[in-house]
Structures are given as C-alpha cells and as structure tokens.
Scaffold this motif. Structure first.
Motif, short mmCIF file in Angstrom:
data_model
loop_
_atom_site.label_atom_id
_atom_site.label_comp_id
_atom_site.label_asym_id
_atom_site.label_seq_id
_atom_site.Cartn_x
_atom_site.Cartn_y
_atom_site.Cartn_z
N VAL A 1 1.41 15.69 1.27
CA VAL A 1 2.48 16.15 0.47
C VAL A 1 2.63 15.53 -0.80
CG1 VAL A 1 3.57 16.99 2.74
CG2 VAL A 1 3.91 14.68 1.99
N LEU A 2 3.17 15.83 -1.60
CA LEU A 2 3.19 15.41 -3.09
C LEU A 2 4.62 15.61 -3.67
CD1 LEU A 2 0.45 14.80 -5.71
CD2 LEU A 2 2.50 16.05 -6.29
N ASN A 3 5.36 14.93 -4.22
CA ASN A 3 6.42 15.14 -5.20
C ASN A 3 6.07 14.71 -6.57
OD1 ASN A 3 8.29 16.16 -3.44
ND2 ASN A 3 9.05 14.14 -3.06
N THR A 4 5.94 15.65 -7.70
CA THR A 4 5.72 15.20 -9.07
C THR A 4 6.60 14.50 -9.67
OG1 THR A 4 6.35 17.45 -9.87
CG2 THR A 4 4.19 17.34 -9.38
N THR A 5 7.80 14.30 -9.37
CA THR A 5 8.78 13.57 -9.71
C THR A 5 9.83 13.22 -8.67
OG1 THR A 5 10.40 13.31 -11.67
CG2 THR A 5 10.25 15.47 -10.77
N ASP A 6 11.30 12.61 -9.33
CA ASP A 6 12.30 12.25 -8.28
C ASP A 6 11.61 11.24 -7.45
OD1 ASP A 6 13.79 13.89 -9.32
OD2 ASP A 6 14.01 15.38 -7.64
N SER A 7 11.01 10.10 -7.91
CA SER A 7 10.42 8.94 -7.35
C SER A 7 10.44 7.72 -8.19
CB SER A 7 9.31 9.13 -6.61
OG SER A 7 8.72 7.96 -5.99
N GLU A 8 10.99 6.82 -7.74
CA GLU A 8 10.87 5.55 -8.47
C GLU A 8 10.27 4.39 -7.79
OE1 GLU A 8 14.85 4.79 -10.12
OE2 GLU A 8 15.31 6.69 -10.67
N PHE A 9 10.00 3.26 -8.46
CA PHE A 9 9.73 2.06 -7.68
C PHE A 9 9.84 0.99 -8.89
CE2 PHE A 9 6.66 -1.07 -5.72
CZ PHE A 9 7.42 -1.34 -4.88
N TRP A 10 10.91 0.02 -8.47
CA TRP A 10 11.34 -0.99 -9.35
C TRP A 10 12.12 -2.10 -8.68
CZ3 TRP A 10 16.73 -1.39 -10.48
CH2 TRP A 10 17.23 -0.34 -10.34
N GLY A 11 12.51 -3.10 -9.36
CA GLY A 11 13.35 -4.14 -8.33
C GLY A 11 12.79 -5.07 -7.61
N TYR A 12 11.56 -4.99 -7.35
CA TYR A 12 10.79 -5.62 -6.64
C TYR A 12 10.57 -7.38 -7.21
CZ TYR A 12 6.98 -3.45 -9.21
OH TYR A 12 6.40 -2.90 -10.27
N PRO A 13 10.42 -8.20 -6.48
CA PRO A 13 10.10 -9.74 -7.04
C PRO A 13 8.72 -9.66 -7.72
CG PRO A 13 10.73 -9.91 -4.77
CD PRO A 13 10.56 -8.31 -5.06
N ARG A 14 8.76 -10.54 -8.57
CA ARG A 14 7.67 -10.78 -9.54
C ARG A 14 7.12 -12.28 -9.48
NH1 ARG A 14 6.73 -6.13 -12.25
NH2 ARG A 14 5.02 -6.93 -13.11
N ASP A 15 5.90 -12.35 -9.33
CA ASP A 15 5.49 -13.86 -9.31
C ASP A 15 4.08 -13.65 -10.16
OD1 ASP A 15 3.34 -12.79 -7.83
OD2 ASP A 15 3.88 -13.75 -6.18
N GLU A 16 3.43 -14.80 -10.16
CA GLU A 16 2.26 -15.08 -11.09
C GLU A 16 1.00 -14.06 -11.12
OE1 GLU A 16 1.74 -18.38 -8.11
OE2 GLU A 16 3.36 -17.06 -8.83
N TYR A 17 1.12 -13.32 -9.61
CA TYR A 17 0.02 -12.46 -9.22
C TYR A 17 0.62 -10.97 -9.59
CZ TYR A 17 -1.79 -16.65 -7.31
OH TYR A 17 -2.29 -17.83 -7.28
N THR A 18 1.88 -10.65 -10.05
CA THR A 18 2.34 -9.61 -10.29
C THR A 18 1.86 -8.49 -11.40
OG1 THR A 18 4.10 -9.96 -8.88
CG2 THR A 18 4.43 -8.00 -9.90
N THR A 19 1.31 -7.86 -11.53
CA THR A 19 0.94 -7.03 -12.40
C THR A 19 1.35 -5.45 -12.66
OG1 THR A 19 -1.26 -6.18 -11.73
CG2 THR A 19 -1.26 -8.24 -12.88
N LEU A 20 1.88 -5.09 -11.49
CA LEU A 20 2.45 -3.65 -11.36
C LEU A 20 3.56 -3.47 -12.37
CD1 LEU A 20 1.80 -1.08 -9.79
CD2 LEU A 20 3.63 -1.77 -8.21
N PRO A 21 3.47 -2.50 -13.11
CA PRO A 21 4.72 -2.06 -14.08
C PRO A 21 5.58 -1.47 -13.18
CG PRO A 21 2.86 -0.73 -14.41
CD PRO A 21 2.27 -1.72 -13.60
N GLU A 22 6.99 -1.63 -13.38
CA GLU A 22 8.08 -0.91 -12.58
C GLU A 22 7.94 0.43 -13.29
OE1 GLU A 22 11.68 -2.97 -13.23
OE2 GLU A 22 11.33 -4.25 -11.64
N THR A 23 8.73 1.51 -12.55
CA THR A 23 8.49 2.67 -12.97
C THR A 23 9.67 3.46 -12.67
OG1 THR A 23 7.63 4.92 -13.20
CG2 THR A 23 7.45 3.68 -11.06
N LYS A 24 10.49 4.20 -13.43
CA LYS A 24 11.79 5.14 -13.03
C LYS A 24 11.21 6.70 -12.81
CE LYS A 24 14.67 1.78 -13.52
NZ LYS A 24 15.72 1.79 -14.27
#
Length: 274
Positions: free
Chosen positions: A142-165
């Motif tokens: 299954v796949l949704n092309t929108t209506d999905s976000e991922f942000w607000g997670y803790p960041r440390d020196e190994y975090t490179t993933l950008p937040e997305t709305k």
C-alpha cells in the motif's frame, strides 16, 4: 551435567497444492502452500533413531493432498481438519500445527486466471486437544502519496535524516490476527479484516508509521468482534526525493527513488482488552 532433549517438532514444509473445482461452467481455483509440524512423545526417535512413533513427513504431505480431494473450503477449516486428524492418528502425536498460505488469483474468464497483488491470505491452526486459530495476510503493498509527516524526533551527532511535513508513505502489510473462537464465518472475517486494514491506512493522516500501524490494528478489532488481537509488521518502503539540481532541474515533489535496504521495520501487537 545432564544433557537432555528440549522442545522439538518435525513436519513437512511447503506442500504446494492447487485444487480446481469443475462442477460448474465457471471453474474455481484454490492455490495453497501448506506446512505441517507435529510434536509429542518423540524422545526415543531423537535418542535412538526408533521411528515407531513417527508419522512420516511424506504421510503428512499425502494427507494434505488427499484431504483436498473432497474440497478445501475456507483455509481455517481445512487447517482444523488436518490438525485434528494428525493428532488422532498416533498416540505419540500430542500437538499439530498447520500453516497455510493462500495465493490470490483474479478471474479472467470461465477457466482463466491471473495472479493478483491483493496479498496472500494466511491461516495457522494449532491443535493439542484444544484448537486455536490465527488468520492473516502478507505482502499487501500500500502507498499514500501525501498526508504523511515525520518530524520532532531527537537529534544527535549521528542524525542526518531531515524532518518532513509531506512524504510518501509505503509499506507491505504483514498482519496476523488471533481468533477468540473456532466458530467463525472465516470468509467474512477475512474480508472485513483486510478491508479494515486498507481503509485505516488510506484515511489516517500519519505522523509516524507507528501511529498508522495502531490505527490499522484498532480498525480490525473494531470491525471483527471474533478477533482478539492483531500483530502487524510494516517495513517502511522509503521513497527519497531525487536531487535533480545537477541537471539544472527542480523537483517539486514529483520524482523519487526507492530505497531497497536498509529499511525501517515497525512491529507491534494491538490487543482487545477483556
């Protein structure tokens, strides 16, 4: 120090079975993969090689095929028939486990079919004097092309993933549900559970795949009273926005490349409280 035999089982894995019903002009096709496993009073078999208490795995396979001669019906019912039979055949066999996968086919004509992508139906039956039944589905993409976000997670020196709305959310649903009874309208329960998974995925505005997973399991329990719990395993099929700037092109959220591995894997059980 004593060395003893622990828990054990044996059986026949992945007996492939196709049953064609020809009693009408429009044929019906059932395509199964059946695995059986037996356990019980088998210590001597392991310690000495004595086989007088063993129901041969070839016999288990032949039983699956022979039972299909009179029809398969719902795979949960077929599994119950097999499991009860195995336990009743020899006094040494105390427990039988039957796992069934049913592959989906879409009708093209009276006797023509094509393999569909609607997901593989699952059933697991265990009988040891009492029966327990699980149903399920796997490989339901299954796949949704929108209506999905991922942000607000803790960041440390190994975090490179950008937040997305705004992101693509895709997964291959693997779900197993435990029934609270063996007196169930199996086909109706499966159809309703599958539809519930799809509806919850499509209508949930997702802030995390974990949130979507819980919404899917919750919808199944709300709509199928005979299901006591649902275990879901959802691989996150990552879609990454492609950088087209080396070609002097922008990318307004239209071109993505799909990551193969590694991938996020979200798993949880959703349970009906009693």
């Amino acid at each position: 120090m004593a060395i003893v035999l622990g828990e054990n089982q044996y059986g026949k894995a992945e007996t492939r079975l196709v049953r064609v019903d020809r009693d009408a002009d429009e044929h019906r096709l059932v395509d199964l993969n059946v695995s059986t496993a037996l356990s019980g009073d088998l210590t001597e078999t392991h310690l000495t090689g004595a086989n007088d208490k063993v129901l041969a795995t070839d016999t288990q396979k032949n039983t699956v095929l022979a039972f299909a001669r009179d029809g398969v019906g719902q795979i949960e019912t077929f599994g119950l028939r097999l499991a009860r039979h195995y336990v009743g055949q020899l006094a040494s066999i105390h427990r039988a486990r039957v796992e069934i996968e049913q592959y989906p086919w879409t009708r093209l004509g009276p006797h023509s079919f094509t393999r569909s992508g609607e997901g593989t139906r699952l059933a697991t039956v265990v009988f040891d004097g009492e029966a327990t039944v699980e149903g399920g589905i796997k490989d339901l993409t299954v796949l949704n092309t929108t209506d999905s976000e991922f942000w607000g997670y803790p960041r440390d020196e190994y975090t490179t993933l950008p937040e997305t709305k705004d992101r693509i959310l895709a997964t291959a649903v693997n779900a197993r549900w435990r029934f609270s009874s063996t007196q169930v309208e199996w086909a109706e329960a499966y159809a309703t559970a599958r539809a519930s998974l799809l509806d919850a995925f499509a209508t949930t505005y997702s802030y995390s795949l974990q949130q979507t997973l819980f919404a899917m399991g919750k919808r199944v329990l709300e709509n199928v009273p005979d299901i006591a719990s649902v275990r879901l395993s959802l691989p996150n099929q990552h879609h990454y926005l492609t950088d087209l700037s080396p070609f002097d092109l922008d990318n307004p959220g239209v071109v993505f490349h799909v990551g193969d591995r590694p991938y996020g894997l979200i798993e949880a059980e959703v349970v009906r409280e009693t």
